[in-house]
Design a protein around this motif. Structure first.
Motif, PDB file in Angstrom:
ATOM      1  N   LEU A 145      -5.883  -6.380  11.152  1.00 33.31           N
ATOM      2  CA  LEU A 145      -5.387  -7.701  10.777  1.00 33.31           C
ATOM      3  C   LEU A 145      -6.415  -8.446   9.932  1.00 33.31           C
ATOM      4  N   LEU A 146      -7.695  -8.290  10.270  1.00 33.71           N
ATOM      5  CA  LEU A 146      -8.749  -8.918   9.474  1.00 33.71           C
ATOM      6  C   LEU A 146      -8.795  -8.316   8.072  1.00 33.71           C
ATOM      7  N   THR A 147      -8.507  -7.023   7.975  1.00 33.27           N
ATOM      8  CA  THR A 147      -8.540  -6.331   6.681  1.00 33.27           C
ATOM      9  C   THR A 147      -7.443  -6.825   5.743  1.00 33.27           C
ATOM     10  N   THR A 148      -6.394  -7.442   6.297  1.00 34.23           N
ATOM     11  CA  THR A 148      -5.323  -7.961   5.435  1.00 34.23           C
ATOM     12  C   THR A 148      -5.824  -9.066   4.506  1.00 34.23           C
ATOM     13  N   ILE A 149      -7.005  -9.613   4.779  1.00 33.81           N
ATOM     14  CA  ILE A 149      -7.606 -10.572   3.843  1.00 33.81           C
ATOM     15  C   ILE A 149      -7.885  -9.895   2.509  1.00 33.81           C
ATOM     16  N   VAL A 150      -8.182  -8.590   2.569  1.00 36.41           N
ATOM     17  CA  VAL A 150      -8.515  -7.823   1.373  1.00 36.41           C
ATOM     18  C   VAL A 150      -7.302  -7.105   0.810  1.00 36.41           C
ATOM     19  N   ILE A 151      -6.521  -6.479   1.696  1.00 39.10           N
ATOM     20  CA  ILE A 151      -5.376  -5.689   1.235  1.00 39.10           C
ATOM     21  C   ILE A 151      -4.247  -5.793   2.260  1.00 39.10           C
ATOM     22  N   PRO A 152      -3.009  -6.004   1.824  1.00 41.98           N
ATOM     23  CA  PRO A 152      -1.916  -6.212   2.781  1.00 41.98           C
ATOM     24  C   PRO A 152      -1.512  -4.939   3.508  1.00 41.98           C
ATOM     25  N   ILE A 153      -0.798  -5.128   4.612  1.00 46.98           N
ATOM     26  CA  ILE A 153      -0.220  -4.001   5.339  1.00 46.98           C
ATOM     27  C   ILE A 153       0.951  -3.457   4.535  1.00 46.98           C
ATOM     28  N   ASN A 154       0.907  -2.182   4.207  1.00 48.96           N
ATOM     29  CA  ASN A 154       1.963  -1.586   3.384  1.00 48.96           C
ATOM     30  C   ASN A 154       2.089  -0.111   3.745  1.00 48.96           C
ATOM     31  N   LYS A 155       3.245   0.263   4.279  1.00 55.02           N
ATOM     32  CA  LYS A 155       3.469   1.658   4.673  1.00 55.02           C
ATOM     33  C   LYS A 155       3.538   2.583   3.474  1.00 55.02           C
ATOM     34  N   ASP A 156       4.235   2.171   2.415  1.00 56.19           N
ATOM     35  CA  ASP A 156       4.456   3.060   1.278  1.00 56.19           C
ATOM     36  C   ASP A 156       3.166   3.366   0.536  1.00 56.19           C
ATOM     37  N   LEU A 157       2.234   2.399   0.501  1.00 56.85           N
ATOM     38  CA  LEU A 157       0.920   2.655  -0.070  1.00 56.85           C
ATOM     39  C   LEU A 157      -0.046   3.210   0.964  1.00 56.85           C
ATOM     40  N   ASN A 198      -8.874  -1.576  -7.854  1.00 57.55           N
ATOM     41  CA  ASN A 198      -9.745  -1.632  -9.030  1.00 57.55           C
ATOM     42  C   ASN A 198      -9.384  -0.672 -10.158  1.00 57.55           C
ATOM     43  N   ILE A 199      -8.552   0.303  -9.896  1.00 57.97           N
ATOM     44  CA  ILE A 199      -8.249   1.286 -10.937  1.00 57.97           C
ATOM     45  C   ILE A 199      -6.790   1.135 -11.366  1.00 57.97           C
ATOM     46  N   GLY A 200      -6.594   0.880 -12.649  1.00 59.01           N
ATOM     47  CA  GLY A 200      -5.251   0.752 -13.193  1.00 59.01           C
ATOM     48  C   GLY A 200      -4.745   2.083 -13.708  1.00 59.01           C
ATOM     49  N   ALA A 201      -3.602   2.044 -14.350  1.00 62.12           N
ATOM     50  CA  ALA A 201      -2.988   3.260 -14.896  1.00 62.12           C
ATOM     51  C   ALA A 201      -2.216   2.903 -16.147  1.00 62.12           C
ATOM     52  N   GLU A 202      -2.174   3.835 -17.075  1.00 61.82           N
ATOM     53  CA  GLU A 202      -1.402   3.663 -18.310  1.00 61.82           C
ATOM     54  C   GLU A 202      -1.796   2.370 -19.029  1.00 61.82           C
ATOM     55  N   ASN A 203      -3.118   2.167 -19.143  1.00 58.45           N
ATOM     56  CA  ASN A 203      -3.665   1.015 -19.862  1.00 58.45           C
ATOM     57  C   ASN A 203      -3.268  -0.325 -19.254  1.00 58.45           C
ATOM     58  N   PRO A 221       5.414  -2.154  -6.505  1.00 55.65           N
ATOM     59  CA  PRO A 221       6.069  -0.840  -6.378  1.00 55.65           C
ATOM     60  C   PRO A 221       6.050  -0.048  -7.682  1.00 55.65           C
ATOM     61  N   GLY A 222       5.418   1.111  -7.661  1.00 53.42           N
ATOM     62  CA  GLY A 222       5.400   2.000  -8.817  1.00 53.42           C
ATOM     63  C   GLY A 222       4.543   1.545  -9.964  1.00 53.42           C
ATOM     64  N   ALA A 223       3.847   0.400  -9.823  1.00 49.65           N
ATOM     65  CA  ALA A 223       3.145  -0.171 -10.969  1.00 49.65           C
ATOM     66  C   ALA A 223       1.677   0.226 -11.031  1.00 49.65           C
ATOM     67  N   GLY A 224       1.080   0.620  -9.944  1.00 53.84           N
ATOM     68  CA  GLY A 224      -0.341   0.900  -9.918  1.00 53.84           C
ATOM     69  C   GLY A 224      -0.664   2.371 -10.040  1.00 53.84           C
ATOM     70  N   ILE A 225      -1.908   2.689  -9.704  1.00 46.10           N
ATOM     71  CA  ILE A 225      -2.381   4.065  -9.800  1.00 46.10           C
ATOM     72  C   ILE A 225      -1.608   4.989  -8.867  1.00 46.10           C
ATOM     73  N   SER A 226      -1.168   4.456  -7.707  1.00 48.99           N
ATOM     74  CA  SER A 226      -0.440   5.294  -6.756  1.00 48.99           C
ATOM     75  C   SER A 226       0.881   5.760  -7.351  1.00 48.99           C
TER      76      SER A 226
END
Length: 358
Positions: free
Chosen positions: A233-245, A153-158, A165-170
């Motif tokens: 696994l059920l939570t992947t409906i909302v957000i994918p499995i991602n080690k870097d994030l 829900n939170i973006g960065a740099e307008n 990768p590298g595009a979001g708030i993280s």
């Protein structure tokens, strides 16, 4: 009266030893290695991806075993702070060894040992808060829920929120806050925002160590492991499995795998314990920091000259390829031999008691 140190949990040492050896193997592999032994390119999960979060899960279990039963005023805060600071400093020093020089912009402050140090300190604090499983479990779940909300829900740099990768708030936080080198250019796999849910991996370890200390601990661990994996696994409906994030689904699935693995080792320990190879993994688990430092120094040696051509690493791989091995099998054999060398270098240090203890 002198307080006795807690007895070693040999099944946990074994699991830590297996995990550390896999960590070394993954770090010595090159892109030609089998996909399951390489980190997922972004979303997804491989064997390589579960190694680090399971180690942090074990950090939480170890913190519970080491400090439970102490009153808050009895916690050795000086030793805890010292250990965390030294782990962090060793991690930074090893990063410098990979890129030696006096350009401080090329020094990477984030890293594996640095994240372990932070999670260790956080677990020590949460252990001191109370003796039940509810607080670490509740805080861990609250962290990953908040982290998920921020990512989605939170973006960065307008710009709008993004999981690219590298595009979001993280990624934005990685570019703005830490000094020095960012490993991937626009984001870091051990970056600022992902460090928060990595604490949740440790907190779940604390919670499960406490919950499984009751009667039928193995079955409790196994049940919790299965439940965590299914929930993840059920939570992947909302957000994918991602080690870097270090997403919520990643925390839950990998913690579930860690709990299931710990349950399996504890159940099989009467059969495993007499075997010499099992004792080897226990020995590695009890000297995890030392062998990790050995492997990082070996990587630095193999990368000489830094940034140049004809590195020792490349020359050895070329020699294996010249023997007729495919690029994939040459990479695997190279990594296996490097891990064996690390174990051989650890053995005399262990016999003489010359291990890194922080």
């Amino acid at each position: 009266m002198t307080r006795l140190a807690p007895a070693r949990d040999l099944p946990l040492d074994f699991l830590r030893g297996v995990d550390v050896m896999l960590m070394l193997l993954v770090n010595f592999l090159v892109p030609a290695a089998p996909a399951i032994l390489r980190h997922a390119a972004w979303h997804g999960l491989t064997l390589a991806d579960i190694v680090f979060p399971i180690f942090l899960f074990i950090v939480g279990i170890s913190a519970s075993l080491a400090f439970d039963g102490r009153l808050r005023r009895q916690m050795p805060w000086g030793a805890i702070a010292r250990r965390g600071a030294l782990l962090f400093a060793i991690g930074v020093a090893l990063n410098w060894c990979l890129r030696p020089g006096f350009d401080w912009d090329q020094l990477r402050w984030a890293g594996v040992l640095q994240r372990i140090a932070i999670v260790y300190l956080a677990c020590a604090v949460i252990v001191s808060v109370g003796r039940g499983a509810i607080v670490p479990l509740g805080l861990g779940l609250a962290i990953i829920a908040t982290h998920t909300f921020v990512l989605l829900n939170i973006g960065a740099e307008n710009t709008v929120a993004s999981l690219a990768p590298g595009a979001g708030i993280s990624g934005w936080l990685d570019r703005q806050l830490p000094p020095g080198l960012i490993l991937r250019g626009s984001w870091d796999p051990e970056g600022i925002l992902s460090t928060l849910p990595s604490m949740a991996s440790g907190f779940l370890g604390v919670a499960l160590a406490r919950w499984a200390s009751a009667p039928r601990p193995i079955w409790r661990l196994a049940f919790a492991g299965i439940l965590l994996v299914l929930t993840g696994l059920l939570t992947t409906i909302v957000i994918p499995i991602n080690k870097d994030l270090w997403t919520a689904s990643f925390v839950l699935v990998t913690s579930g795998i860690g709990a299931s693995g710990y349950a399996a080792v504890r159940a099989a320990w009467p059969v495993l314990q007499p075997h010499g190879w099992a004792k080897q993994f226990v020995a590695v688990g009890q000297a995890a920091l030392t062998i990790y430092v050995i492997h990082m120094l070996l990587i630095a040696l193999l990368r000489l000259p830094p940034g140049g051509e004809d590195r020792l690493w490349d020359s050895l791989l070329a020699g294996l390829r010249a023997s007729g091995l495919s690029a994939m099998w040459a990479s695997v054999l190279f990594a296996v031999l490097a891990v064996i060398l690390c174990r051989l270098l650890l053995a005399p240090l262990q016999r003489r008691g010359l291990l890194l203890r922080v």
